[in-house]
Design an enzyme around this catalytic site. Sequence first.
Site, PDB file in Angstrom:
ATOM      1  N   GLU A   1       0.822  -1.205   0.000  1.00  0.00           N
ATOM      2  CA  GLU A   1       0.000   0.000   0.000  1.00  0.00           C
ATOM      3  C   GLU A   1       0.858   1.256   0.000  1.00  0.00           C
ATOM      4  O   GLU A   1       2.070   1.206   0.198  1.00  0.00           O
ATOM      5  CB  GLU A   1      -0.935  -0.004   1.210  1.00  0.00           C
ATOM      6  CG  GLU A   1      -1.965  -1.114   1.138  1.00  0.00           C
ATOM      7  CD  GLU A   1      -2.933  -1.132   2.306  1.00  0.00           C
ATOM      8  OE1 GLU A   1      -3.917  -1.868   2.211  1.00  0.00           O
ATOM      9  OE2 GLU A   1      -2.719  -0.423   3.306  1.00  0.00           O
TER      10      GLU A   1
ATOM     11  N   TYR B   1      -3.316   6.384  -1.865  1.00  0.00           N
ATOM     12  CA  TYR B   1      -3.960   5.072  -1.980  1.00  0.00           C
ATOM     13  C   TYR B   1      -3.911   4.435  -3.370  1.00  0.00           C
ATOM     14  O   TYR B   1      -3.663   3.251  -3.492  1.00  0.00           O
ATOM     15  CB  TYR B   1      -5.414   5.143  -1.514  1.00  0.00           C
ATOM     16  CG  TYR B   1      -5.597   5.393  -0.035  1.00  0.00           C
ATOM     17  CD1 TYR B   1      -4.548   5.259   0.871  1.00  0.00           C
ATOM     18  CD2 TYR B   1      -6.825   5.780   0.456  1.00  0.00           C
ATOM     19  CE1 TYR B   1      -4.724   5.488   2.225  1.00  0.00           C
ATOM     20  CE2 TYR B   1      -7.026   6.019   1.817  1.00  0.00           C
ATOM     21  CZ  TYR B   1      -5.960   5.865   2.696  1.00  0.00           C
ATOM     22  OH  TYR B   1      -6.147   6.094   4.023  1.00  0.00           O
TER      23      TYR B   1
ATOM     24  N   GLU C   1      -1.226  -9.938  -6.669  1.00  0.00           N
ATOM     25  CA  GLU C   1      -1.218 -10.625  -7.954  1.00  0.00           C
ATOM     26  C   GLU C   1      -0.370  -9.877  -8.980  1.00  0.00           C
ATOM     27  O   GLU C   1       0.449 -10.467  -9.683  1.00  0.00           O
ATOM     28  CB  GLU C   1      -2.655 -10.765  -8.499  1.00  0.00           C
ATOM     29  CG  GLU C   1      -3.592 -11.523  -7.584  1.00  0.00           C
ATOM     30  CD  GLU C   1      -4.373 -10.651  -6.611  1.00  0.00           C
ATOM     31  OE1 GLU C   1      -5.543 -10.965  -6.357  1.00  0.00           O
ATOM     32  OE2 GLU C   1      -3.819  -9.638  -6.106  1.00  0.00           O
TER      33      GLU C   1
ATOM     34  N   CYS D   1      -6.700  -6.651 -11.321  1.00  0.00           N
ATOM     35  CA  CYS D   1      -5.839  -7.840 -11.362  1.00  0.00           C
ATOM     36  C   CYS D   1      -6.357  -8.868 -12.366  1.00  0.00           C
ATOM     37  O   CYS D   1      -5.578  -9.537 -13.042  1.00  0.00           O
ATOM     38  CB  CYS D   1      -5.711  -8.466  -9.980  1.00  0.00           C
ATOM     39  SG  CYS D   1      -4.613  -7.515  -8.903  1.00  0.00           S
TER      40      CYS D   1
END
Length: 154
Positions: free
Chosen positions: A56, A60, A67, A102
Site C-alpha cells: 500500500e 492510496y 497478484e 488484477c
Amino acid sequence: SSKQRPTTTLTQDTVKKLILQSQEAKKQAYCPYSKFRVGAALLTLDHRVFTGCNVENACYNLGLCAERNAISKAVSEGYRAFKAIAITSDLSDHFISPCGGCRQFMREFGPNWDVYLSKPDGSYLKMTVDELLPVSFGPEDLSMSKVFNIPNEF
C-alpha cells in the site's frame, strides 16, 4: 479457442504447495492503511514460482496488489506464460477473489490458466482467468480489423 480449459492439471501436492507459498508471501504484506493482507504465488510453465504481496501507499491509488506484484516480478525475469496463481488473504469465511484490475492484468497473459482462490485453512476454489473475466479484452483484440485506419501522426 479461448474457451478451452487448460491442458495441464496440477497435482494436489503442487496446489497445496502453491497455496502455502502464497500464505508465506502474505506475511510480507505492507498494508498499514487497510490492514488487509494478500499474498500470491505464481507458477510458470517450467515450475518456477514467483510470489508477491500487496504493497500500500499513503497515496492510496499507488498501492500494488499481490497478484500484479507477483506477475510483474515474473515478467521482469522474462516470463510471459503461466500455469496458475494462488491467492490468499486473512478472510476466514470467504475465498479471496482478485480485484477487477488484477483480473485484467492476468488476462494480458492469456485466458486459459488457473486461479486458486483460497482461505487461510488451505481450502480453495479453482477458476480460470476466463471464468473470472468473461468476454474479456486482450492483446489479440488490438490486431482485429477496424472500421477506420487512423494514422499515428500526433
